[in-house]
Design a protein around this motif. Structure first.
Motif, PDB file in Angstrom:
ATOM      1  N   GLN A 152      -5.461   6.350   4.091  1.00  0.00           N
ATOM      2  CA  GLN A 152      -4.800   7.509   4.693  1.00  0.00           C
ATOM      3  C   GLN A 152      -5.662   8.214   5.725  1.00  0.00           C
ATOM      4  N   ASP A 153      -7.001   8.035   5.678  1.00  0.00           N
ATOM      5  CA  ASP A 153      -7.839   8.651   6.715  1.00  0.00           C
ATOM      6  C   ASP A 153      -7.778   7.864   8.014  1.00  0.00           C
ATOM      7  N   LYS A 154      -7.152   6.699   7.964  1.00  0.00           N
ATOM      8  CA  LYS A 154      -7.003   5.873   9.158  1.00  0.00           C
ATOM      9  C   LYS A 154      -5.580   5.914   9.701  1.00  0.00           C
ATOM     10  N   ASP A 155      -4.616   6.153   8.814  1.00  0.00           N
ATOM     11  CA  ASP A 155      -3.209   6.238   9.210  1.00  0.00           C
ATOM     12  C   ASP A 155      -2.493   7.066   8.145  1.00  0.00           C
ATOM     13  N   SER A 156      -1.977   8.210   8.531  1.00  0.00           N
ATOM     14  CA  SER A 156      -1.372   9.144   7.566  1.00  0.00           C
ATOM     15  C   SER A 156      -0.154   8.554   6.866  1.00  0.00           C
ATOM     16  N   ARG A 157       0.420   7.493   7.425  1.00  0.00           N
ATOM     17  CA  ARG A 157       1.566   6.864   6.764  1.00  0.00           C
ATOM     18  C   ARG A 157       1.165   6.253   5.422  1.00  0.00           C
ATOM     19  N   PHE A 158      -0.138   6.046   5.218  1.00  0.00           N
ATOM     20  CA  PHE A 158      -0.613   5.453   3.976  1.00  0.00           C
ATOM     21  C   PHE A 158      -1.129   6.502   2.989  1.00  0.00           C
ATOM     22  N   THR A 159      -0.682   7.723   3.138  1.00  0.00           N
ATOM     23  CA  THR A 159      -1.088   8.759   2.189  1.00  0.00           C
ATOM     24  C   THR A 159      -0.726   8.340   0.762  1.00  0.00           C
ATOM     25  N   GLY A 160      -1.702   8.419  -0.109  1.00  0.00           N
ATOM     26  CA  GLY A 160      -1.489   8.019  -1.508  1.00  0.00           C
ATOM     27  C   GLY A 160      -1.775   6.570  -1.797  1.00  0.00           C
ATOM     28  N   SER A 161      -2.197   5.792  -0.778  1.00  0.00           N
ATOM     29  CA  SER A 161      -2.392   4.352  -0.994  1.00  0.00           C
ATOM     30  C   SER A 161      -3.480   4.069  -2.026  1.00  0.00           C
ATOM     31  N   PHE A 171       0.806  -1.224   0.000  1.00  0.00           N
ATOM     32  CA  PHE A 171       0.000   0.000   0.000  1.00  0.00           C
ATOM     33  C   PHE A 171       0.843   1.279   0.000  1.00  0.00           C
ATOM     34  N   MET A 172       2.133   1.150  -0.177  1.00  0.00           N
ATOM     35  CA  MET A 172       3.020   2.300  -0.199  1.00  0.00           C
ATOM     36  C   MET A 172       3.379   2.670  -1.641  1.00  0.00           C
ATOM     37  N   PRO A 173       3.882   3.898  -1.878  1.00  0.00           N
ATOM     38  CA  PRO A 173       4.356   4.246  -3.216  1.00  0.00           C
ATOM     39  C   PRO A 173       5.457   3.286  -3.655  1.00  0.00           C
ATOM     40  N   PRO A 174       5.626   3.100  -4.950  1.00  0.00           N
ATOM     41  CA  PRO A 174       6.655   2.159  -5.426  1.00  0.00           C
ATOM     42  C   PRO A 174       8.051   2.635  -5.087  1.00  0.00           C
ATOM     43  N   THR A 175       8.951   1.696  -4.964  1.00  0.00           N
ATOM     44  CA  THR A 175      10.359   1.987  -4.703  1.00  0.00           C
ATOM     45  C   THR A 175      11.169   1.631  -5.943  1.00  0.00           C
ATOM     46  N   PRO A 176      12.416   2.103  -6.048  1.00  0.00           N
ATOM     47  CA  PRO A 176      13.235   1.745  -7.214  1.00  0.00           C
ATOM     48  C   PRO A 176      13.525   0.258  -7.248  1.00  0.00           C
ATOM     49  N   PRO A 177      13.805  -0.281  -8.414  1.00  0.00           N
ATOM     50  CA  PRO A 177      14.138  -1.707  -8.497  1.00  0.00           C
ATOM     51  C   PRO A 177      15.448  -1.997  -7.785  1.00  0.00           C
ATOM     52  N   VAL A 178      15.560  -3.207  -7.270  1.00  0.00           N
ATOM     53  CA  VAL A 178      16.805  -3.634  -6.629  1.00  0.00           C
ATOM     54  C   VAL A 178      17.805  -3.986  -7.728  1.00  0.00           C
ATOM     55  N   PRO A 179      18.962  -3.348  -7.778  1.00  0.00           N
ATOM     56  CA  PRO A 179      19.927  -3.635  -8.856  1.00  0.00           C
ATOM     57  C   PRO A 179      20.378  -5.093  -8.839  1.00  0.00           C
ATOM     58  N   ALA A 188      -6.728   1.981  14.915  1.00  0.00           N
ATOM     59  CA  ALA A 188      -5.465   2.333  15.575  1.00  0.00           C
ATOM     60  C   ALA A 188      -4.328   1.415  15.159  1.00  0.00           C
ATOM     61  N   SER A 189      -4.664   0.271  14.610  1.00  0.00           N
ATOM     62  CA  SER A 189      -3.641  -0.707  14.211  1.00  0.00           C
ATOM     63  C   SER A 189      -3.626  -0.919  12.704  1.00  0.00           C
TER      64      SER A 189
END
Length: 548
Positions: A179-188, A72-80, A277-278
């Protein structure tokens, strides 16, 4: 593809059309044939395969893992990678199977699904070919970039372009509003679309290595792929990463509103036994549990409902990742200078409806009206009466097919064309694909997805109705030529079709057929009737908010 797979694909809003015995063969790469070729990416070397006419690379990672702490997070770069990567097979699809109803023969699935395929005539030759980024169909919840019907070999070889097709996160994993439940998931709720943004960044960074032009990128897609094109045109993160857009039978003028999306994700957490909360604990839940909960919700909301009316997990108008509905309250100024080509087939829903209701062609007028009441309510009888009068040569089956094509696909197509044209920037071109197959006793007419092969030059990749190969090849030359011309110049005009003026208030439309022709507002009165009733019909789950 089995009959069951085909029906699943239709329900997912896009798939190749299976018509009859094989009458042609796609010239595509097959395992164990051709010479290997090595390309350089920022993450490491990749080994593809040349067929003599094009070079194919499959399953190249463009992003990192998306499970566990990255779920549920933004994508990360590929692992080289250190050793050359053998890019010879399609990457896994985003998880989409129901654990309680597995599909026989389903391909591999994985949360780590951020890979893409590339087809090119040559590497590093400085030719700066147009790049066509194909976004696969299946709504926003199914399918992948795999399959001969969307193979890019012929498009690259015959059209002298670079074709790229990415996989990305779908369904609940790509579009859960948390994101309305946990701001760490903004953009999910736009994670799957942010995957596509990262794929377009990869294209920008690697186009020249694969013989393409990073400043001439066209995004295109059919059905769900067209919905993704619609959404990207309104996303700030995608701005500048593409230069032209094609929407085939998949207009998405609307996304979801936060309140409705919050109910979907709240129900997801409830089914998983996670309190607000969890919320972050959802990253530790077994994938099978998430998919089982997702399909429970899917059944509760009535499945995919009316094709084109979004009611499942989908991107949300959050004011940031997606500042506005793509086209409902006007087109996004972000895409003012993006030339757009948009259209549909004449009878979009025939194959799906026929498979779901085999006796549908034998219904009475009263039964046709009855079946349309869930969509149009008290307006259903008047709509059927109007269409029968407007199309006196059409039987009830065809009348019903036209109504179900106009609502909402063709109406939404017109709404997008109108909105984009009002920006007064780049030109808009609209079309309708009218060629009718004789398959299933002529009942299919011009069904959803039949035009994929015409656009991507894959006629014969799937079985073709006996006696229709020449006709389909003729359609391919006309439509495929327009797609290639548009990718090169932003104008679909070519010598094989009549003059095609840009869209304006008169609504000029190209009607593709064996003898294509140009018409002004060919569906005008029909669509005007449906437009007048819009306030009474459900256009998106949860309602529509004001422009943000």
């Amino acid at each position: 593809m089995t009959k069951l797979d085909r029906r699943d694909a239709i329900k997912a809003l896009a798939a190749p059309l299976l018509l009859g015995p094989l009458a042609g063969t796609l010239k595509a790469a097959t395992p164990g044939t051709g010479d290997t070729v090595t390309a350089r990416t920022r993450s490491g070397l990749v080994i593809g395969r040349s067929t003599g006419s094009a070079i194919a690379f499959k399953g190249i990672p463009y992003g990192g893992p998306t499970g566990g702490a990255n779920r549920f997070m933004p994508p990360t770069p590929p692992v080289p990678w250190r050793e050359p990567l053998h890019a010879l097979h399609d990457g896994p699809a985003s998880p989409q199977s129901n654990p309680d109803r597995p599909r026989p023969g389903a391909g591999p699935e994985s949360e780590d699904c951020l890979t893409l395929n590339v087809w090119t005539p040559a590497l590093r030759d400085g030719r700066k070919r147009p790049v066509m980024v194909w976004l696969h169909g299946g709504g926003l919840w199914r399918l992948s970039a795999a399959g001969a019907y969307q193979d890019g070999t012929n498009l690259a070889a015959h059209g002298d372009v670079v074709m790229v097709s990415p996989n990305h996160r779908l369904g609940v994993l790509g579009f859960a509003w948390l994101q309305d439940k946990d701001s760490r998931f903004t953009g999910s709720a736009s994670a799957g679309m942010l995957d596509l943004v990262q794929a377009l960044q990869w294209v920008r960074d690697h186009a020249e290595e694969f013989g393409g032009d990073p400043d001439n990128v066209t995004i295109l897609g059919q059905s769900g792929g067209g919905q993704k094109v619609s959404l990207l045109m309104a996303m700030p993160a995608a701005h500048g990463l593409f230069h032209k857009a094609i929407i085939q039978s998949g207009p998405a003028p609307l996304a979801l509103e936060p309140a409705y999306a919050s109910k979907l994700s709240g129900r997801l957490l409830d089914l998983l036994g996670i309190d607000k909360a969890s919320t972050a604990d959802i990253q530790k839940v077994p994938l099978e549990s998430i998919m089982r909960a997702y399909y429970r919700i899917f059944d509760e909301i009535g499945g995919f409902g009316v094709m084109g009316v979004i009611q499942d997990f989908a991107p949300v108008v959050d004011g940031v990742t997606l500042p506005q509905h793509p086209f409902w309250n006007g087109a996004s100024p972000l895409s003012r200078h993006i030339p757009l080509m948009i259209g549909s087939t004449r009878t979009e829903m025939t194959e799906y409806f026929l498979d779901a209701h085999p006796a549908a062609p034998q219904r009475s007028a009263e039964q046709v009206v009855h079946d349309l009441v869930p969509i149009f309510g008290d307006d259903a009888a008047g709509i059927v009466m109007h269409y029968r009068a407007a199309h006196p040569g059409a039987g009830l089956w065809e009348v019903d097919a036209l109504i179900r094509s106009d609502w909402p696909t063709r109406l939404f197509t017109r709404r997008i064309a109108d909105a984009q044209a009002r920006l007064g920037g780049a030109p808009v071109f609209t079309y309708r694909m009218d060629w009718a197959t004789g398959a299933r006793g002529g009942l299919l007419m011009s069904p959803h997805a039949i035009d994929i092969a015409f656009a991507l030059d894959t006629v014969g990749a799937d079985p073709v109705e006996p006696g229709e190969l020449d006709a389909q090849n003729r359609m391919q030359r006309q439509m495929g030529g327009a797609w290639l011309a548009f990718a090169r110049t932003g104008n679909p005009q070519h010598r094989g079709i009549p003059a095609w003026p840009a869209y304006d208030r008169a609504r000029p439309t190209m009607l593709f057929n064996l003898e294509s022709k140009f018409a002004l507002a060919p569906d005008g009165a029909d669509l005007d009737l449906l437009e007048a009733g819009l306030p009474r019909y459900r256009v998106v789950a949860g309602g529509v908010g004001e422009a943000k």
